[in-house]
Design a protein around this motif. Structure first.
Motif, PDB file in Angstrom:
ATOM      1  N   ASP A  78       0.938  -1.313   0.027  1.00  0.00           N
ATOM      2  CA  ASP A  78      -0.112   0.104   0.024  1.00  0.00           C
ATOM      3  C   ASP A  78       0.915   1.240  -0.067  1.00  0.00           C
ATOM      4  O   ASP A  78       0.604   2.140  -0.548  1.00  0.00           O
ATOM      5  CB  ASP A  78      -0.767  -0.063   1.223  1.00  0.00           C
ATOM      6  N   HIS A  79       1.862   1.132   0.721  1.00  0.00           N
ATOM      7  CA  HIS A  79       3.017   2.286   0.748  1.00  0.00           C
ATOM      8  C   HIS A  79       3.323   2.708  -0.872  1.00  0.00           C
ATOM      9  O   HIS A  79       3.505   3.558  -1.336  1.00  0.00           O
ATOM     10  CB  HIS A  79       4.263   2.093   1.399  1.00  0.00           C
ATOM     11  N   LEU A  80       3.520   1.523  -1.577  1.00  0.00           N
ATOM     12  CA  LEU A  80       3.880   1.899  -3.143  1.00  0.00           C
ATOM     13  C   LEU A  80       2.778   2.297  -3.788  1.00  0.00           C
ATOM     14  O   LEU A  80       2.976   3.079  -4.664  1.00  0.00           O
ATOM     15  CB  LEU A  80       4.480   0.405  -3.601  1.00  0.00           C
ATOM     16  N   THR A  81       1.513   1.589  -3.723  1.00  0.00           N
ATOM     17  CA  THR A  81       0.623   2.304  -4.335  1.00  0.00           C
ATOM     18  C   THR A  81       0.231   3.870  -4.034  1.00  0.00           C
ATOM     19  O   THR A  81      -0.175   4.628  -4.805  1.00  0.00           O
ATOM     20  CB  THR A  81      -0.819   1.601  -3.513  1.00  0.00           C
ATOM     21  N   ALA A  82       0.522   4.273  -2.852  1.00  0.00           N
ATOM     22  CA  ALA A  82       0.594   5.808  -2.584  1.00  0.00           C
ATOM     23  C   ALA A  82       1.536   6.699  -3.299  1.00  0.00           C
ATOM     24  O   ALA A  82       1.392   7.461  -3.221  1.00  0.00           O
ATOM     25  CB  ALA A  82       0.769   5.945  -0.986  1.00  0.00           C
ATOM     26  N   GLN A  83       2.325   5.821  -3.824  1.00  0.00           N
ATOM     27  CA  GLN A  83       3.453   6.486  -4.554  1.00  0.00           C
ATOM     28  C   GLN A  83       2.873   6.981  -6.297  1.00  0.00           C
ATOM     29  O   GLN A  83       3.351   7.591  -6.879  1.00  0.00           O
ATOM     30  CB  GLN A  83       4.825   5.972  -4.797  1.00  0.00           C
ATOM     31  N   LEU A  84       1.781   6.255  -6.528  1.00  0.00           N
ATOM     32  CA  LEU A  84       1.294   6.328  -7.750  1.00  0.00           C
ATOM     33  C   LEU A  84       0.368   7.940  -7.767  1.00  0.00           C
ATOM     34  O   LEU A  84      -0.177   8.206  -6.825  1.00  0.00           O
ATOM     35  CB  LEU A  84      -0.137   5.277  -8.260  1.00  0.00           C
ATOM     36  N   ARG A  85       0.626   8.614  -8.856  1.00  0.00           N
ATOM     37  CA  ARG A  85       0.021   9.895  -9.071  1.00  0.00           C
ATOM     38  C   ARG A  85      -1.441   9.591  -9.858  1.00  0.00           C
ATOM     39  O   ARG A  85      -1.496   8.810 -10.741  1.00  0.00           O
ATOM     40  CB  ARG A  85       0.917  10.676  -9.973  1.00  0.00           C
ATOM     41  N   ALA A  86      -2.409  10.275  -9.376  1.00  0.00           N
ATOM     42  CA  ALA A  86      -3.718  10.157  -9.850  1.00  0.00           C
ATOM     43  C   ALA A  86      -3.931  10.559 -11.454  1.00  0.00           C
ATOM     44  O   ALA A  86      -2.958  11.450 -11.728  1.00  0.00           O
ATOM     45  CB  ALA A  86      -4.914  10.781  -8.860  1.00  0.00           C
ATOM     46  N   SER A  87      -4.679   9.955 -11.991  1.00  0.00           N
ATOM     47  CA  SER A  87      -4.758  10.218 -13.661  1.00  0.00           C
ATOM     48  C   SER A  87      -5.158  11.577 -13.773  1.00  0.00           C
ATOM     49  O   SER A  87      -6.248  11.725 -12.764  1.00  0.00           O
ATOM     50  CB  SER A  87      -5.153   9.286 -14.278  1.00  0.00           C
ATOM     51  N   ASP A  88      -5.121  12.124 -14.645  1.00  0.00           N
ATOM     52  CA  ASP A  88      -5.793  13.494 -15.121  1.00  0.00           C
ATOM     53  C   ASP A  88      -7.262  13.184 -15.201  1.00  0.00           C
ATOM     54  O   ASP A  88      -7.374  12.606 -16.360  1.00  0.00           O
ATOM     55  CB  ASP A  88      -5.076  14.265 -16.196  1.00  0.00           C
ATOM     56  N   PRO A  89      -8.270  13.582 -14.651  1.00  0.00           N
ATOM     57  CA  PRO A  89      -9.705  13.395 -14.837  1.00  0.00           C
ATOM     58  C   PRO A  89     -10.174  13.732 -16.020  1.00  0.00           C
ATOM     59  O   PRO A  89     -11.150  13.494 -16.569  1.00  0.00           O
ATOM     60  CB  PRO A  89     -10.420  13.761 -13.545  1.00  0.00           C
ATOM     61  N   THR A  90      -9.620  15.033 -16.900  1.00  0.00           N
ATOM     62  CA  THR A  90     -10.014  15.326 -17.997  1.00  0.00           C
ATOM     63  C   THR A  90      -9.451  14.419 -19.197  1.00  0.00           C
ATOM     64  O   THR A  90     -10.192  14.769 -20.474  1.00  0.00           O
ATOM     65  CB  THR A  90      -9.389  16.632 -18.198  1.00  0.00           C
ATOM     66  N   LEU A  91      -8.536  13.660 -19.040  1.00  0.00           N
ATOM     67  CA  LEU A  91      -8.386  12.653 -19.997  1.00  0.00           C
ATOM     68  C   LEU A  91      -9.630  11.671 -20.452  1.00  0.00           C
ATOM     69  O   LEU A  91     -10.499  11.273 -19.617  1.00  0.00           O
ATOM     70  CB  LEU A  91      -7.145  11.688 -19.815  1.00  0.00           C
ATOM     71  N   ASP A  92      -9.623  11.137 -21.681  1.00  0.00           N
ATOM     72  CA  ASP A  92     -10.490   9.995 -21.996  1.00  0.00           C
ATOM     73  C   ASP A  92     -10.103   8.781 -21.332  1.00  0.00           C
ATOM     74  O   ASP A  92      -9.236   8.627 -20.565  1.00  0.00           O
ATOM     75  CB  ASP A  92     -10.696   9.978 -23.504  1.00  0.00           C
ATOM     76  N   TRP A  93     -11.135   7.639 -21.522  1.00  0.00           N
ATOM     77  CA  TRP A  93     -10.682   6.685 -20.488  1.00  0.00           C
ATOM     78  C   TRP A  93      -9.333   5.907 -21.183  1.00  0.00           C
ATOM     79  O   TRP A  93      -8.784   5.373 -19.897  1.00  0.00           O
ATOM     80  CB  TRP A  93     -12.135   5.585 -21.029  1.00  0.00           C
ATOM     81  N   ARG A  94      -9.131   5.911 -22.512  1.00  0.00           N
ATOM     82  CA  ARG A  94      -7.847   5.322 -22.796  1.00  0.00           C
ATOM     83  C   ARG A  94      -6.663   6.327 -21.820  1.00  0.00           C
ATOM     84  O   ARG A  94      -5.902   5.350 -21.523  1.00  0.00           O
ATOM     85  CB  ARG A  94      -7.560   5.360 -24.205  1.00  0.00           C
ATOM     86  N   GLY A  95      -6.718   7.561 -22.087  1.00  0.00           N
ATOM     87  CA  GLY A  95      -5.662   8.237 -21.413  1.00  0.00           C
ATOM     88  C   GLY A  95      -5.674   8.234 -19.869  1.00  0.00           C
ATOM     89  O   GLY A  95      -4.287   7.973 -19.540  1.00  0.00           O
ATOM     90  N   ARG A  96      -6.500   7.937 -19.323  1.00  0.00           N
ATOM     91  CA  ARG A  96      -6.493   7.611 -17.968  1.00  0.00           C
ATOM     92  C   ARG A  96      -5.916   6.297 -17.502  1.00  0.00           C
ATOM     93  O   ARG A  96      -5.247   6.425 -16.585  1.00  0.00           O
ATOM     94  CB  ARG A  96      -7.790   7.710 -17.069  1.00  0.00           C
ATOM     95  N   LEU A  97      -6.432   5.209 -18.155  1.00  0.00           N
ATOM     96  CA  LEU A  97      -5.798   3.903 -18.013  1.00  0.00           C
ATOM     97  C   LEU A  97      -4.240   3.841 -18.390  1.00  0.00           C
ATOM     98  O   LEU A  97      -3.313   3.198 -17.674  1.00  0.00           O
ATOM     99  CB  LEU A  97      -6.514   2.745 -18.867  1.00  0.00           C
ATOM    100  N   ARG A  98      -4.002   4.519 -19.603  1.00  0.00           N
ATOM    101  CA  ARG A  98      -2.333   4.719 -20.007  1.00  0.00           C
ATOM    102  C   ARG A  98      -1.609   5.290 -18.905  1.00  0.00           C
ATOM    103  O   ARG A  98      -0.734   4.824 -18.655  1.00  0.00           O
ATOM    104  CB  ARG A  98      -2.435   5.451 -21.354  1.00  0.00           C
ATOM    105  N   ALA A  99      -2.212   6.458 -18.318  1.00  0.00           N
ATOM    106  CA  ALA A  99      -1.313   7.250 -17.432  1.00  0.00           C
ATOM    107  C   ALA A  99      -1.144   6.320 -16.261  1.00  0.00           C
ATOM    108  O   ALA A  99      -0.273   6.425 -15.503  1.00  0.00           O
ATOM    109  CB  ALA A  99      -2.101   8.606 -16.760  1.00  0.00           C
ATOM    110  N   LEU A 100      -2.102   5.571 -15.836  1.00  0.00           N
ATOM    111  CA  LEU A 100      -2.007   4.823 -14.532  1.00  0.00           C
ATOM    112  C   LEU A 100      -0.903   3.523 -14.613  1.00  0.00           C
ATOM    113  O   LEU A 100      -0.310   3.202 -14.019  1.00  0.00           O
ATOM    114  CB  LEU A 100      -3.298   4.272 -14.032  1.00  0.00           C
ATOM    115  N   ALA A 101      -1.093   3.173 -16.004  1.00  0.00           N
ATOM    116  CA  ALA A 101      -0.237   1.877 -16.311  1.00  0.00           C
ATOM    117  C   ALA A 101       1.260   2.412 -16.238  1.00  0.00           C
ATOM    118  O   ALA A 101       2.131   1.807 -15.833  1.00  0.00           O
ATOM    119  CB  ALA A 101      -0.628   1.374 -17.658  1.00  0.00           C
TER     120      ALA A 101
END
Length: 223
Positions: free
Chosen positions: A65-88
């Protein structure tokens, strides 16, 4: 001469234990990680660790969970592909920074409090792609398995150029039966791990798009 009052050791905060545990596992690897070694590193009894996390699995989950906390949230203005790509790509960044600890990410269905906002992002994106509730759970778990597995593979050195021995073994394979892999030796020798990762993320996104389109085209069952 008066005796100095005996001072008690300062209690260890859970956050300090998690940080030390991650530092230790990155140094010795998961196979050699133990509560005993962690206690030695912290200067405390292993039972102190169990007091905070109840079990070794509880500690490992907190580390994930400490590692998960290092993930930056995806930009909510991106389309669904952009949000998943950013998180990946965020998972890739964290995997490369913590290659030994990152393997814990695939051990738990969720890592804990830091995970749920990203989970919501993934399922909202997949819903926007066109998946209904019947498919969302399965597709979402599949997305996580693919992305975390791909990031872990790169972090552990699988996504890399073929070494001299591997390239030589391939070139020694009989031509008629292994013509394709023999032809690809120069490509294997010039692989880019980042390019491979990004390409596979796009392949997954294309597959999700196609699958969602097919699902939308299917006639709905009537009651």
């Amino acid at each position: 001469m008066p005796l100095k009052p005996k001072t008690e050791p300062r209690p260890l905060a859970p956050e300090a234990i998690v940080a030390a545990a991650i530092e230790l596992i990155e140094h010795v690897g998961e196979a050699d990680f133990s509560l005993r070694k962690l206690g030695q590193k912290l200067g405390c009894d292993p039972m102190t660790v169990l007091y905070h996390f109840k079990s070794k699995d509880g500690l490992l989950r907190a580390m994930a969970d400490h590692l998960t906390a290092q993930l930056r949230a995806s930009d909510p203005t991106l389309d669904w592909r952009g949000r998943l790509r950013a998180l990946a790509l965020q998972y890739r960044r964290v995997a490369l920074a913590f290659p030994c600890t990152f393997g814990l990410m695939s051990r738990f269905w969720t890592t804990g409090p830091a995970d749920y906002q990203h989970i919501e992002t993934v399922y909202q994106a997949l819903e926007e792609a066109g998946f209904g509730d019947q498919d969302l759970a399965e597709v979402g778990i599949g997305w996580y398995a693919t992305v975390i597995g791909l990031a872990a593979a790169e972090a552990r050195g699988f996504l890399r150029v073929a070494c001299d021995l591997e390239a030589r073994e391939i070139t020694q394979l009989p031509e008629p039966s292994f013509a394709t892999v023999r032809r690809l030796v120069p490509a294997f020798r010039s692989l880019s791990s980042e390019r491979s990762y990004r390409l596979m993320v796009e392949v997954v996104l294309d597959g999700l798009d196609s699958a969602a389109t097919r699902r939308r085209a299917q006639p709905r069952a009537t009651a």
